[in-house]
Design a protein around this motif. Structure first.
Motif, PDB file in Angstrom:
ATOM      1  N   ASN A  81       5.351  44.595  17.401  1.00 29.18           N
ATOM      2  CA  ASN A  81       5.946  43.398  18.003  1.00 29.18           C
ATOM      3  C   ASN A  81       5.432  42.110  17.372  1.00 29.18           C
ATOM      4  O   ASN A  81       5.330  41.081  18.027  1.00 29.18           O
ATOM      5  CB  ASN A  81       5.687  43.364  19.516  1.00 29.18           C
ATOM      6  CG  ASN A  81       6.672  44.243  20.265  1.00 29.18           C
ATOM      7  OD1 ASN A  81       7.873  44.135  20.085  1.00 29.18           O
ATOM      8  ND2 ASN A  81       6.149  45.138  21.072  1.00 29.18           N
ATOM      9  N   THR A  82       5.091  42.182  16.092  1.00 29.18           N
ATOM     10  CA  THR A  82       4.662  40.980  15.372  1.00 29.18           C
ATOM     11  C   THR A  82       5.816  40.334  14.618  1.00 29.18           C
ATOM     12  O   THR A  82       5.737  39.167  14.250  1.00 29.18           O
ATOM     13  CB  THR A  82       3.537  41.313  14.377  1.00 29.18           C
ATOM     14  OG1 THR A  82       3.971  42.386  13.523  1.00 29.18           O
ATOM     15  CG2 THR A  82       2.273  41.738  15.110  1.00 29.18           C
ATOM     16  N   HIS A  83       6.877  41.104  14.392  1.00 31.79           N
ATOM     17  CA  HIS A  83       8.077  40.583  13.743  1.00 31.79           C
ATOM     18  C   HIS A  83       9.293  41.145  14.459  1.00 31.79           C
ATOM     19  O   HIS A  83       9.326  42.330  14.817  1.00 31.79           O
ATOM     20  CB  HIS A  83       8.137  40.971  12.260  1.00 31.79           C
ATOM     21  CG  HIS A  83       7.156  40.241  11.401  1.00 31.79           C
ATOM     22  ND1 HIS A  83       7.451  39.050  10.773  1.00 31.79           N
ATOM     23  CD2 HIS A  83       5.873  40.526  11.080  1.00 31.79           C
ATOM     24  CE1 HIS A  83       6.389  38.646  10.092  1.00 31.79           C
ATOM     25  NE2 HIS A  83       5.420  39.518  10.270  1.00 31.79           N
ATOM     26  N   SER A  84      10.282  40.298  14.663  1.00 34.76           N
ATOM     27  CA  SER A  84      11.535  40.745  15.261  1.00 34.76           C
ATOM     28  C   SER A  84      12.682  39.964  14.640  1.00 34.76           C
ATOM     29  O   SER A  84      12.478  38.907  14.037  1.00 34.76           O
ATOM     30  CB  SER A  84      11.523  40.554  16.777  1.00 34.76           C
ATOM     31  OG  SER A  84      11.416  39.183  17.107  1.00 34.76           O
ATOM     32  N   VAL A  85      13.868  40.502  14.787  1.00 36.18           N
ATOM     33  CA  VAL A  85      15.038  39.845  14.226  1.00 36.18           C
ATOM     34  C   VAL A  85      16.253  40.215  15.068  1.00 36.18           C
ATOM     35  O   VAL A  85      16.327  41.310  15.629  1.00 36.18           O
ATOM     36  CB  VAL A  85      15.256  40.277  12.757  1.00 36.18           C
ATOM     37  CG1 VAL A  85      15.603  41.758  12.663  1.00 36.18           C
ATOM     38  CG2 VAL A  85      16.348  39.451  12.089  1.00 36.18           C
ATOM     39  N   GLU A  86      17.173  39.289  15.196  1.00 33.74           N
ATOM     40  CA  GLU A  86      18.457  39.569  15.844  1.00 33.74           C
ATOM     41  C   GLU A  86      19.537  39.364  14.812  1.00 33.74           C
ATOM     42  O   GLU A  86      19.693  38.274  14.261  1.00 33.74           O
ATOM     43  CB  GLU A  86      18.681  38.649  17.043  1.00 33.74           C
ATOM     44  CG  GLU A  86      19.942  38.994  17.805  1.00 33.74           C
ATOM     45  CD  GLU A  86      20.088  38.211  19.104  1.00 33.74           C
ATOM     46  OE1 GLU A  86      21.195  38.234  19.681  1.00 33.74           O
ATOM     47  OE2 GLU A  86      19.117  37.570  19.527  1.00 33.74           O
ATOM     48  N   GLY A  87      20.252  40.422  14.502  1.00 34.41           N
ATOM     49  CA  GLY A  87      21.282  40.324  13.480  1.00 34.41           C
ATOM     50  C   GLY A  87      22.250  41.485  13.575  1.00 34.41           C
ATOM     51  O   GLY A  87      22.093  42.393  14.399  1.00 34.41           O
ATOM     52  N   VAL A  88      23.257  41.471  12.719  1.00 34.23           N
ATOM     53  CA  VAL A  88      24.263  42.535  12.696  1.00 34.23           C
ATOM     54  C   VAL A  88      23.674  43.741  11.968  1.00 34.23           C
ATOM     55  O   VAL A  88      23.140  43.624  10.868  1.00 34.23           O
ATOM     56  CB  VAL A  88      25.546  42.065  11.988  1.00 34.23           C
ATOM     57  CG1 VAL A  88      26.544  43.217  11.882  1.00 34.23           C
ATOM     58  CG2 VAL A  88      26.174  40.907  12.749  1.00 34.23           C
TER      59      VAL A  88
END
Length: 594
Positions: A81-88
């Motif tokens: 949970n140190t990097h996250s992204v919201e994308g297709v």
């Protein structure tokens, strides 16, 4: 009369070729090409629309392909949970769908960053502009039992591959610390296990199929244009989407694991022999103690150690006593309000395992050096209580508990050969004189930590591999006899509080700079694992890191090939582009995979 010659190695899947295959007229084709892009996009993403009276089936579209082309907007986070992204996220379910998806995205400049299981600590596969995941391409394609060669689709997880290989009596030559990676991501990021005579996992690959945006589907092998193959193996997802890989496996076998502790002086005295005489070996150095945990694994004909019968394990209770006792005392000294806010319940302590105990202890005061020292001492006692031997399948014995959410940096550097380890850099101030550069590096790091009172938790993990032939591997060397040491540091993130996590992250930045500073004194410097490198935000520091990477890797060659295979950069992302910036002119010659 407009039909183009069939190319069975790379099916014609552009919109123009759909028209040509379906015998549409030149006029229809020109009309389509003249449409505004937003209308074309509607056509691309819809499998339910018929054009000029032609049915969807006529155009080669399927309902599954249309679904794959649409993708789904999702939020993805890495395991820490140190990097996250919201994308297709696009998830094709066949090679044909993947090929058509890549061609479609290339023609329209749509981002298509390959992402595996999303495990990497630095989120190297993430891109908010668009990602492709092959979890639906997770089959075992072929097995040659005689040659121990296995071809597997890239979306299969390592744990799934292990189970699929058991009926054939095969397994991987080595394993990283966990088995939840997807095979494609594991190889492209240059993952490794431990064993000074065993190369990183990418070097066990003998062939791969990669779907590239500009050159179509390529099959590259170890025997055909080896330099191309060795460049593309650890490609960081930047050349295209790896569809499948062929891996050199080994017969299934049991390993006997021996866990014991040693002092720093004992490590210095025995390291050369231990490294040479154990197939797999790793050290876990515990700061502020004179305890180093040594874990060896060697092939054996012995039967697997029986599992616990589920009854109360008195040995486990004894092993855990130092950590649980310390935790109970910490909870007792913590105010009721704070205990409640941190979720510390004394009644649950006896049910916690090793990693959970450590996390709970660090919740109390993560950055208090004296508190961290007490945790490290308890951990050292835990490991002294854990000495012993156990036998199991190699796929199980080479896994280990990594702990909870954490920040990680791992670096690699050459340390000579098994017969001739590289002598350490002279340092008269060392209390213990190391036998080689690998041990000298860790001793210098420990001295830096302890002299400054830095709150470094355990462990500092050290592993070794043989060199890799992959040009972009941190362990690359033309000499297969070269040995590389991999050293990892960690700081845990046991609390969700954003301020506390930021304070720990800032402290980890200081820790990482210490590693870099000490590594810069090494004869060949140190270079990070691709899944654990973090490019700095500061532009000056970023340019310095770009030069640092260029000293180790063939950056010009890497960029030339990725511009040829992916000229629009749809498979790259911010992390790749920051590490390997393209020249403004893009003045490279054209690369041909032939």
């Amino acid at each position: 009369g407009l039909r183009r010659k069939a190319d069975h190695s790379h099916p014609p899947t552009s919109m123009a070729s759909f028209f040509l295959r379906s015998r549409f007229s030149k006029t229809t084709l020109r009309l389509f090409q003249a449409l505004p892009r937003r209308f074309k996009k509607c056509f691309y993403l819809s499998a339910g629309v018929a054009l000029a009276g032609g049915a969807v089936a006529q155009l080669g579209w399927s309902e599954a392909l249309a679904e794959a082309m649409k993708g789904k907007r999702m939020k993805i986070a890495n395991w820490s949970n140190t990097h996250s992204v919201e994308g297709v996220l696009y998830q094709p379910s066949s090679l044909e769908e993947l090929e058509q998806l890549v061609e479609h995205c290339h023609e329209n400049g749509i981002q298509l960053r390959p992402v595996g299981a999303g495990i990497s600590p630095n989120g190297i596969g993430f891109s908010e502009a668009g990602m492709v995941n092959l979890s639906k391409l997770n089959n075992l394609i072929s097995v040659d039992q005689q040659k121990c060669l296995v071809t597997v689709q890239s979306g299969m997880r390592v744990s799934e591959l292990v189970d699929a290989l058991k009926p054939y009596g095969l397994t991987l030559a080595n394993y990283a610390s966990i088995k939840e990676q997807e095979v494609g991501g594991l190889i492209q990021a240059g993952a490794h296990g431990t064993g000074a005579s065993i190369p990183p996992l990418d070097d066990t690959v003998t062939a791969m199929t990669i779907v590239t945006p500009a050159k179509g589907t390529l099959k590259v092998t170890k025997s055909h244009t080896p330099w191309v193959f060795n460049l593309l193996k650890v490609g960081l997802g930047s050349f295209g989407v790896v569809a499948d890989v062929t891996i050199q496996c080994v017969p299934m076998h049991n390993l006997e694991e021996h866990t014991f502790t040693a002092t720093r002086k004992e490590i210095a005295e025995n390291h050369s022999n231990w490294l040479k005489n154990n197939k797999h070996i790793r050290y876990m150095w515990i700061p502020y103690t004179d305890t180093v945990v040594v874990v060896t694994n060697n092939p054996t004909k012995k039967a697997k150690t029986p599992e616990s019968d589920g009854e109360v394990d008195e040995e486990e209770i004894a092993r855990m006593k130092p950590l649980r006792s310390l935790l109970k005392e910490c909870i007792k000294q913590t105010s009721e309000e704070r205990r409640e806010s941190l979720g510390l319940d004394a009644d649950l302590v006896e049910s916690l395992n090793f990693a959970e105990c450590r996390d709970w202890l660090l919740k109390v005061k993560s950055l208090d050096t004296k508190h961290v020292q007490s945790i490290n001492r308890a951990e050292a006692a835990f490991w002294r209580n854990s000495e012993g031997k156990v036998v199991g399948d190699s796929s199980e014995m080479l896994q280990f508990e990594c702990g909870g959410e954490q920040l990680v940096l791992e670096v690699a550097f050459p340390t000579g050969t098994l017969d001739n380890l590289e002598k350490p850099i002279p340092n008269p101030d060392r209390k213990i004189q190391p036998p080689s550069t690998d041990i000298g590096f860790v001793l210098d790091l420990l001295d830096d930590i302890e002299s400054k009172g830095f709150p470094a938790p355990a462990p500092i993990e050290q592993r070794w591999t043989q060199a890799s032939h992959s040009l972009m591997s941190p362990a690359f060397s033309n000499s297969k006899n070269d040995v590389f040491s991999w050293v990892g540091i960690v700081m845990y993130l046991p609390i969700r509080d954003p301020k506390v996590r930021k304070d720990i992250t800032d402290a980890f930045g200081v820790y990482s700079k210490s590693v870099r500073r000490i590594g810069a004194k090494m004869p060949a410097d140190i270079y990070p694992h691709w899944g654990k490198i973090e490019m700095p935000e500061n532009e000056k520091e970023k340019k310095m890191d770009q030069e640092w990477l260029k000293r180790r890797y063939p950056v010009d060659l890497f960029n030339m090939v990725r511009l040829s295979l992916d000229p629009k950069g749809i498979c790259a992302n911010k992390a790749v582009n920051e590490a390997f910036p393209l020249p403004n002119s893009r003045a490279y010659g054209q690369f041909s995979p032939e």
